[in-house]
Design an enzyme around this catalytic site. Structure first.
Site, PDB file in Angstrom:
ATOM      1  N   CYS A  58     -25.817  -4.672   5.216  1.00 15.88           N
ATOM      2  CA  CYS A  58     -24.048  -4.954   5.662  1.00 15.88           C
ATOM      3  C   CYS A  58     -23.949  -6.915   5.337  1.00 15.88           C
ATOM      4  CB  CYS A  58     -23.766  -4.684   7.560  1.00 15.88           C
ATOM      5  SG  CYS A  58     -23.649  -3.184   8.001  1.00 15.88           S
TER       6      CYS A  58
HETATM    7  N1  LIG Z   1     -25.467   1.502   8.109  1.00 17.06           N
HETATM    8  C1  LIG Z   1     -24.760   0.494   9.433  1.00 17.06           C
HETATM    9  O1  LIG Z   1     -25.449   0.423  10.957  1.00 17.06           O
HETATM   10  C2  LIG Z   1     -23.072   0.126   9.090  1.00 17.06           C
HETATM   11  C3  LIG Z   1     -22.936   0.153   9.737  1.00 17.06           C
HETATM   12  C4  LIG Z   1     -21.326  -0.181   9.653  1.00 17.06           C
HETATM   13  C5  LIG Z   1     -20.442  -0.054   8.462  1.00 17.06           C
HETATM   14  N2  LIG Z   1     -21.494   0.295   7.399  1.00 17.06           N
HETATM   15  C6  LIG Z   1     -20.910   0.939   6.500  1.00 17.06           C
HETATM   16  O2  LIG Z   1     -20.496   2.543   5.832  1.00 17.06           O
HETATM   17  C7  LIG Z   1     -20.843   2.731   4.629  1.00 17.06           C
HETATM   18  C8  LIG Z   1     -21.799   3.795   5.088  1.00 17.06           C
HETATM   19  O3  LIG Z   1     -22.642   3.198   4.854  1.00 17.06           O
HETATM   20  P1  LIG Z   1     -23.978   3.867   5.611  1.00 17.06           P
HETATM   21  O4  LIG Z   1     -25.272   3.145   6.021  1.00 17.06           O
HETATM   22  O5  LIG Z   1     -24.195   4.892   6.274  1.00 17.06           O
HETATM   23  O6  LIG Z   1     -25.174   4.117   3.957  1.00 17.06           O
HETATM   24  P2  LIG Z   1     -25.988   5.293   3.700  1.00 17.06           P
HETATM   25  O7  LIG Z   1     -26.467   5.462   2.231  1.00 17.06           O
HETATM   26  O8  LIG Z   1     -26.752   5.612   5.156  1.00 17.06           O
HETATM   27  O9  LIG Z   1     -24.779   6.940   3.331  1.00 17.06           O
HETATM   28  C9  LIG Z   1     -23.836   7.136   2.548  1.00 17.06           C
HETATM   29  C10 LIG Z   1     -24.243   8.310   2.092  1.00 17.06           C
HETATM   30  O10 LIG Z   1     -23.546   8.501   1.259  1.00 17.06           O
HETATM   31  C11 LIG Z   1     -23.661   9.375   0.248  1.00 17.06           C
HETATM   32  N3  LIG Z   1     -22.723   9.400  -0.601  1.00 17.06           N
HETATM   33  C12 LIG Z   1     -22.243   8.888  -1.877  1.00 17.06           C
HETATM   34  N4  LIG Z   1     -21.198   8.947  -2.742  1.00 17.06           N
HETATM   35  C13 LIG Z   1     -20.785   9.899  -2.225  1.00 17.06           C
HETATM   36  C14 LIG Z   1     -20.246  10.907  -2.857  1.00 17.06           C
HETATM   37  N5  LIG Z   1     -19.162  10.769  -3.771  1.00 17.06           N
HETATM   38  N6  LIG Z   1     -19.472  12.159  -1.866  1.00 17.06           N
HETATM   39  C15 LIG Z   1     -20.336  12.649  -0.963  1.00 17.06           C
HETATM   40  N7  LIG Z   1     -21.415  11.751  -0.343  1.00 17.06           N
HETATM   41  C16 LIG Z   1     -21.793  10.664  -0.677  1.00 17.06           C
HETATM   42  C17 LIG Z   1     -25.044   9.465   0.242  1.00 17.06           C
HETATM   43  O11 LIG Z   1     -25.457  10.239  -0.518  1.00 17.06           O
HETATM   44  C18 LIG Z   1     -25.773   8.629   1.498  1.00 17.06           C
HETATM   45  O12 LIG Z   1     -25.934  10.264   2.227  1.00 17.06           O
HETATM   46  C19 LIG Z   1     -20.709   1.115   4.088  1.00 17.06           C
HETATM   47  O13 LIG Z   1     -18.782   1.273   3.787  1.00 17.06           O
HETATM   48  C20 LIG Z   1     -22.218   0.809   5.083  1.00 17.06           C
HETATM   49  O14 LIG Z   1     -20.933  -1.008   4.487  1.00 17.06           O
HETATM   50  C21 LIG Z   1     -22.686   0.427   7.809  1.00 17.06           C
END
Ligand SMILES: NC(=O)c1ccc[n+]([C@@H]2O[C@H](COP(=O)([O-])OP(=O)(O)OC[C@H]3O[C@@H](n4cnc5c(N)ncnc54)[C@H](O)[C@@H]3O)[C@@H](O)[C@H]2O)c1
Length: 416
Positions: free
Chosen positions: A258
């Site tokens: 983030c």
């Molecule tokens: N990790 C955190 O602490 C956090 C906190 C707040 C917000 N966010 C936001 O949330 C969002 C996701 O973050 P995350 O940390 O969970 O990411 P992540 O990489 O852990 O998970 C994302 C998942 O999406 C899947 N994916 C990618 N493209 C895809 C598609 N076209 N169809 C289906 N699945 C698909 C990937 O395989 C992966 O498993 C981001 O925008 C991030 O900025 C993350």
């Protein structure tokens, strides 16, 4: 009870899927990564905040697959795919566009779609809505659309999805109402804002606030280093003020998915409005400088002991981006290891949360082994399972980038 679809089963999507399943909802979960789908089917969690027992308990209510077709039967679909930066540090909406296009092919009348992925103001209205409308259905009329940012802090147990207020901005009043009804199942407090844009910017403000304040205290740490003042003592003293001050810790730089990424979504968008967001750029610049400052500190510490970096054995303690988690995305430890290796240091590391760093050809070794013949122990991330007092007594030289050895007055311990 609603059937909830979740697209993207990572750090954000999996906990959400489990939370809805625990409330009795049927969950239809989609991810492109077949290993994640297999792990969910086997009841094996790959996200630290979700214990495998919890996943196994609710697994019967989560239908996970790599296919979008089952999303047809969902009442609501939450999009939680990554929103990274391109190599040129511009927003990369590729995964979001792919996921939205695939969802459009199975979108049903009256479904609610909520974007949870962090992005710049305008993403929901200008990208997600038109792509979903390729289905022939109109946003706000035939289906509902909202933005609701994920706010959960991985590894944290005092504030969870349940007791962290959930911000929602709907494309229409009816969309916001539907989203509020849905999230009320898993969150105690809902905060409605007037538009998706306001909700998108709320999330960015929260992360930019942290990034700027971390940069402020990091800049101070570089100054106190020259002045010979203990930055930790100053931060601790300032934090005794009961109002008007919020404590932020100095450290080796920012990591995770983030803080090093999200602020640049806004600075990119701001350029379209003839604005340069200088706080964001400056904070990014200072925080990116920190690994270099930390390596210089290691270099000086070795030099004072008559040792060159080249050939010195350095034990890096903690390589994930923050304590208690195994996530190494954007971790400053990776930059520090690269820089030290470029200078010829011999690196080994200990991190009970990160078994291996494949890109570096390294595997975590036991603490004793890491310290055995090390010239210097470098505390980069202070996981709670390490006895730092013992470490300060045992290691030949210690450079502490996290202020966890403050009780030690050993001359061999140097702090940021
Ligand atoms: N990790 C955190 O602490 C956090 C906190 C707040 C917000 N966010 C936001 O949330 C969002 C996701 O973050 P995350 O940390 O969970 O990411 P992540 O990489 O852990 O998970 C994302 C998942 O999406 C899947 N994916 C990618 N493209 C895809 C598609 N076209 N169809 C289906 N699945 C698909 C990937 O395989 C992966 O498993 C981001 O925008 C991030 O900025 C993350």
């Amino acid at each position: 009870m609603a059937t909830v679809g979740v697209i993207g089963l990572g750090y954000v999507g999996l906990p959400l899927a489990v939370a809805f399943a625990r409330e009795g909802c049927d969950v239809v979960a989609v991810d492109l990564d077949a290993r994640k789908i297999d792990a969910i089917a086997a009841g094996e969690s790959y996200v630290e905040d979700v214990p495998s027992e919890t996943l196994a308990d609710v697994g019967g209510r989560i239908e996970a697959s790599t296919r979008y077709a089952p999303l047809r039967r969902a009442d609501a679909v939450l999009i939680c795919v990554p929103t990274p930066l391109t190599p040129n540090r511009e927003p990369d909406l590729g995964p979001l566009i792919d996921a939205t296009r695939a969802l459009a092919e199975v979108l049903q009348r009256d479904q609610l779609v909520v974007l949870e992925s962090t992005s710049y103001p305008g993403t929901t209205r200008e990208h997600v809505a038109p792509l979903l409308e390729e289905s022939g259905l109109a946003a706000g009329r035939d289906f509902h659309l909202a933005f609701s940012p994920e706010r959960v802090d991985p590894g944290r147990t005092d504030f969870t999805l349940r007791n962290t207020p959930k911000v929602i901005g709907g494309l229409t009043e009816a969309s916001a109402e539907r989203a509020e009804e849905l999230y009320a199942l898993v969150c105690d407090q809902i905060v409605r804002v007037s538009s998706p844009e306001a909700a998108e910017l709320t999330k960015l403000l929260e992360n930019i606030f942290r990034s700027v304040n971390i940069a402020l205290v990091n800049e101070l740490a570089m100054l106190t280093d020259r002045m010979g003042i203990d930055v930790w003592e100053v931060v601790e003293a300032a934090a005794t003020k009961p109002y008007g001050f919020m404590r932020f810790e100095p450290g080796p730089g920012m990591g995770g998915h983030c803080l090093p990424v999200d602020p640049f979504y806004l600075s990119w968008r701001a350029r379209e409005f003839d604005m340069a967001t200088e706080f964001i750029e400056l904070a990014g610049k200072i925080n990116q400088q920190m690994p270099y400052h930390c390596v210089a500190k290691v270099q000086r510490t070795l030099n004072d002991a008559g040792l060159p970096v080249k050939g010195s054995r350095i034990a890096v303690l903690g390589v994930s981006y923050k304590p208690g988690v195994g996530d190494v995305r954007e971790s400053p430890a990776l930059k520090i290891i690269s820089l030290l290796r470029e200078l010829g240091a011999e690196i080994r590391y200990h991190d009970s949360h990160v078994p291996a760093l494949a890109d570096f050809g390294l595997a975590s070794v036991a603490l004793e082994q890491a310290l055995a013949d090390a010239d210097l122990a470098l505390i980069v991330t202070a996981h709670p399972d390490v006895d730092y007092d013992l470490l300060a007594r045992r290691a030949r030289l210690v450079v502490d980038l996290r202020g966890v050895t403050r009780s030690s007055n050993s001359a061999s311990v140097v702090r940021l």
